[in-house]
Enzyme design. Structure first.
Site, PDB file in Angstrom:
ATOM      1  N   ARG A  16       8.307   2.713  -1.205  1.00  0.00           N
ATOM      2  CA  ARG A  16       7.364   3.739  -0.730  1.00  0.00           C
ATOM      3  C   ARG A  16       7.614   4.042   0.750  1.00  0.00           C
ATOM      4  O   ARG A  16       7.688   5.189   1.159  1.00  0.00           O
ATOM      5  CB  ARG A  16       5.934   3.216  -0.946  1.00  0.00           C
ATOM      6  CG  ARG A  16       4.874   4.130  -0.441  1.00  0.00           C
ATOM      7  CD  ARG A  16       3.510   3.557  -0.702  1.00  0.00           C
ATOM      8  NE  ARG A  16       3.326   2.244  -0.056  1.00  0.00           N
ATOM      9  CZ  ARG A  16       2.226   1.521  -0.162  1.00  0.00           C
ATOM     10  NH1 ARG A  16       1.218   1.956  -0.899  1.00  0.00           N
ATOM     11  NH2 ARG A  16       2.130   0.356   0.455  1.00  0.00           N
ATOM     12  N   THR A  52       3.779 -19.928   1.732  1.00  0.00           N
ATOM     13  CA  THR A  52       3.613 -18.647   1.046  1.00  0.00           C
ATOM     14  C   THR A  52       2.982 -17.623   1.990  1.00  0.00           C
ATOM     15  O   THR A  52       2.797 -17.900   3.185  1.00  0.00           O
ATOM     16  CB  THR A  52       2.831 -18.837  -0.286  1.00  0.00           C
ATOM     17  OG1 THR A  52       2.858 -17.610  -0.993  1.00  0.00           O
ATOM     18  CG2 THR A  52       1.384 -19.260  -0.054  1.00  0.00           C
ATOM     19  N   LYS A  61       5.560 -17.034   5.566  1.00  0.00           N
ATOM     20  CA  LYS A  61       6.973 -17.307   5.263  1.00  0.00           C
ATOM     21  C   LYS A  61       7.942 -16.919   6.381  1.00  0.00           C
ATOM     22  O   LYS A  61       9.014 -17.479   6.502  1.00  0.00           O
ATOM     23  CB  LYS A  61       7.403 -16.545   4.001  1.00  0.00           C
ATOM     24  CG  LYS A  61       6.923 -17.147   2.711  1.00  0.00           C
ATOM     25  CD  LYS A  61       7.553 -16.415   1.544  1.00  0.00           C
ATOM     26  CE  LYS A  61       6.910 -16.797   0.250  1.00  0.00           C
ATOM     27  NZ  LYS A  61       7.616 -16.288  -0.923  1.00  0.00           N
ATOM     28  N   ALA A  80       9.529 -10.267  -0.829  1.00  0.00           N
ATOM     29  CA  ALA A  80      10.113 -10.729  -2.082  1.00  0.00           C
ATOM     30  C   ALA A  80      11.419  -9.987  -2.377  1.00  0.00           C
ATOM     31  O   ALA A  80      12.388 -10.579  -2.881  1.00  0.00           O
ATOM     32  CB  ALA A  80       9.132 -10.517  -3.228  1.00  0.00           C
TER      33      ALA A  80
HETATM   34  P1  ATR Z   1       5.941  -9.397  -0.809  1.00  0.00           P
HETATM   35  O1  ATR Z   1       6.208 -10.441   0.201  1.00  0.00           O
HETATM   36  O2  ATR Z   1       5.230  -9.896  -2.029  1.00  0.00           O
HETATM   37  O3  ATR Z   1       7.144  -8.597  -1.151  1.00  0.00           O
HETATM   38  P2  ATR Z   1       5.064  -7.235   0.886  1.00  0.00           P
HETATM   39  O4  ATR Z   1       6.072  -7.598   1.915  1.00  0.00           O
HETATM   40  O5  ATR Z   1       3.690  -6.875   1.328  1.00  0.00           O
HETATM   41  O6  ATR Z   1       4.846  -8.422  -0.140  1.00  0.00           O
HETATM   42  O7  ATR Z   1       5.682  -6.072  -0.017  1.00  0.00           O
HETATM   43  C1  ATR Z   1       4.975  -5.406  -1.002  1.00  0.00           C
HETATM   44  C2  ATR Z   1       5.866  -4.352  -1.621  1.00  0.00           C
HETATM   45  O8  ATR Z   1       5.110  -3.616  -2.597  1.00  0.00           O
HETATM   46  C3  ATR Z   1       6.386  -3.328  -0.628  1.00  0.00           C
HETATM   47  O9  ATR Z   1       7.636  -2.869  -1.081  1.00  0.00           O
HETATM   48  C4  ATR Z   1       5.324  -2.236  -0.741  1.00  0.00           C
HETATM   49  O10 ATR Z   1       5.745  -0.965  -0.316  1.00  0.00           O
HETATM   50  P3  ATR Z   1       5.616  -0.546   1.243  1.00  0.00           P
HETATM   51  O11 ATR Z   1       6.779  -1.195   1.931  1.00  0.00           O
HETATM   52  O12 ATR Z   1       5.675   0.909   1.246  1.00  0.00           O
HETATM   53  O13 ATR Z   1       4.286  -1.079   1.709  1.00  0.00           O
HETATM   54  C5  ATR Z   1       5.096  -2.238  -2.225  1.00  0.00           C
HETATM   55  N1  ATR Z   1       3.804  -1.637  -2.601  1.00  0.00           N
HETATM   56  C6  ATR Z   1       2.597  -2.235  -2.587  1.00  0.00           C
HETATM   57  N2  ATR Z   1       1.643  -1.367  -3.035  1.00  0.00           N
HETATM   58  C7  ATR Z   1       2.278  -0.207  -3.337  1.00  0.00           C
HETATM   59  C8  ATR Z   1       1.863   1.043  -3.860  1.00  0.00           C
HETATM   60  N3  ATR Z   1       0.587   1.282  -4.164  1.00  0.00           N
HETATM   61  N4  ATR Z   1       2.796   2.002  -4.047  1.00  0.00           N
HETATM   62  C9  ATR Z   1       4.115   1.761  -3.755  1.00  0.00           C
HETATM   63  N5  ATR Z   1       4.560   0.584  -3.270  1.00  0.00           N
HETATM   64  C10 ATR Z   1       3.671  -0.390  -3.050  1.00  0.00           C
END
Ligand code: ATR
EC number: 1.1.1.25
Length: 275
Positions: A154, A66, A70, A133
């Site tokens: 974002r 995890t 990963k 994810a």
């Molecule tokens: P995971 O493996 O769980 O997908 P990650 O790769 O860190 O974790 O991705 C988190 C996702 O949530 C990303 O799409 C992130 O957007 P960014 O690519 O811009 O970072 C999004 N995310 C997390 N917090 C956010 C927030 N406050 N507003 C908008 N998007 C957010």
């Protein structure tokens, strides 16, 4: 059951405090009288290479992987599946013919739930987020058969990168919507949240109206009902959280470790006790 010949399986990641994998796998081992134990193996990012090399020499028969390992784990494996390669992440490691192999069962787990839900493939789907994810989710919606896929994130560049890869690998066009404009989409569609927004139980990645939303899928499972899902409920939109996806990915890991799919109901019952 634990005995002198107990086989060890485990989860590597950091931190692991939040994970329920330990509970669901061990509950299933107990229920099926499998002489195996699933342990948490927290590995700090700085120690990753050394720890993995060590694990390879220990009698450990399978791993789940995890955050944040990963992606990094791939370099340490002898072989990974085609879908793991496309997604760029592995969450299941298994030993086969003396080789360490990698699979991505997040993909299969999400796909399984789509098949169960029988969502209308002719509707467009809008995926929120472009992190790790999201990559498994994007390939699963393609495999399921959705033809019109929108992606918004974002950080625009991350969405762009996924769209470019999907174009190259699958020859499918994903349409990117700038994050600030996501609420302007007014077609009837299926909304899938893969961002971490909502994990805190307070925030929501969707503040628009629900008139054009046919279904809301939030892959978060804790809290069980994120603010996004509460909004869906208030607006009478059918919805689903990420628990079944989590359980299916665990069941599919068993397929790699034992050659049969793990017991879904047993694992789900155990998870529900904890959530
Ligand atoms: P995971 O493996 O769980 O997908 P990650 O790769 O860190 O974790 O991705 C988190 C996702 O949530 C990303 O799409 C992130 O957007 P960014 O690519 O811009 O970072 C999004 N995310 C997390 N917090 C956010 C927030 N406050 N507003 C908008 N998007 C957010």
């Amino acid at each position: 059951m634990v005995s002198p010949s107990t086989k060890l399986y485990g989860l590597i990641g950091y931190p692991l405090g939040h994970s329920i994998s330990f509970y669901i796998h061990n509950a299933a081992f107990r229920a099926l009288s499998i002489d195996a134990l699933y342990i948490n193996i927290p590995i700090e990012p700085e120690s990753f290479s050394k720890a993995i090399l060590g694990i390879k020499y220990l009698p450990i028969y399978g791993l789940n992987v995890t955050i944040p390992h990963k992606e990094r784990i791939i370099d340490f494996l002898d072989e990974i599946s085609v879908i793991s390669k496309l997604i760029g992440a592995v969450n299941t490691v298994y030993l086969e013919e003396n080789k360490w192999k990698g699979e991505n069962t997040d993909f299969g787990g999400f796909l399984e739930t789509l098949k169960e839900l029988k969502l209308d493939k002719d509707l467009p789907c809008l995926i929120l987020g472009a992190g790790g994810a999201a990559r498994a989710v994007v390939y699963a919606v393609i495999e399921y058969g959705f033809k019109e896929i929108y992606l918004t994130n974002r950080t625009y560049g991350r969405a762009e990168r996924i769209a470019e890869e999907v174009k190259k690998n699958k020859n499918i066009e994903i349409k990117i919507i700038p994050w600030q404009e996501r609420h302007k989409v007014d077609e009837k569609l299926i909304l899938i949240n893969t961002t971490s927004i909502g994990l805190d139980g307070k925030s929501t990645p969707w503040n628009g109206n629900f008139k054009s939303i046919a279904f809301v899928y939030d892959i978060i499972y804790n809290p069980k009902e994120t603010p996004l899902l509460s909004l869906a409920k208030e607006n009478n939109v059918p919805f689903k959280n990420g628990l079944d996806m989590l359980i299916y990915q665990a069941c599919l890991s068993w397929n790699k470790w034992f050659g049969f799919i793990g017991p879904f109901e047993i694992m789900k019952r155990e998870a529900e006790k904890l959530l």
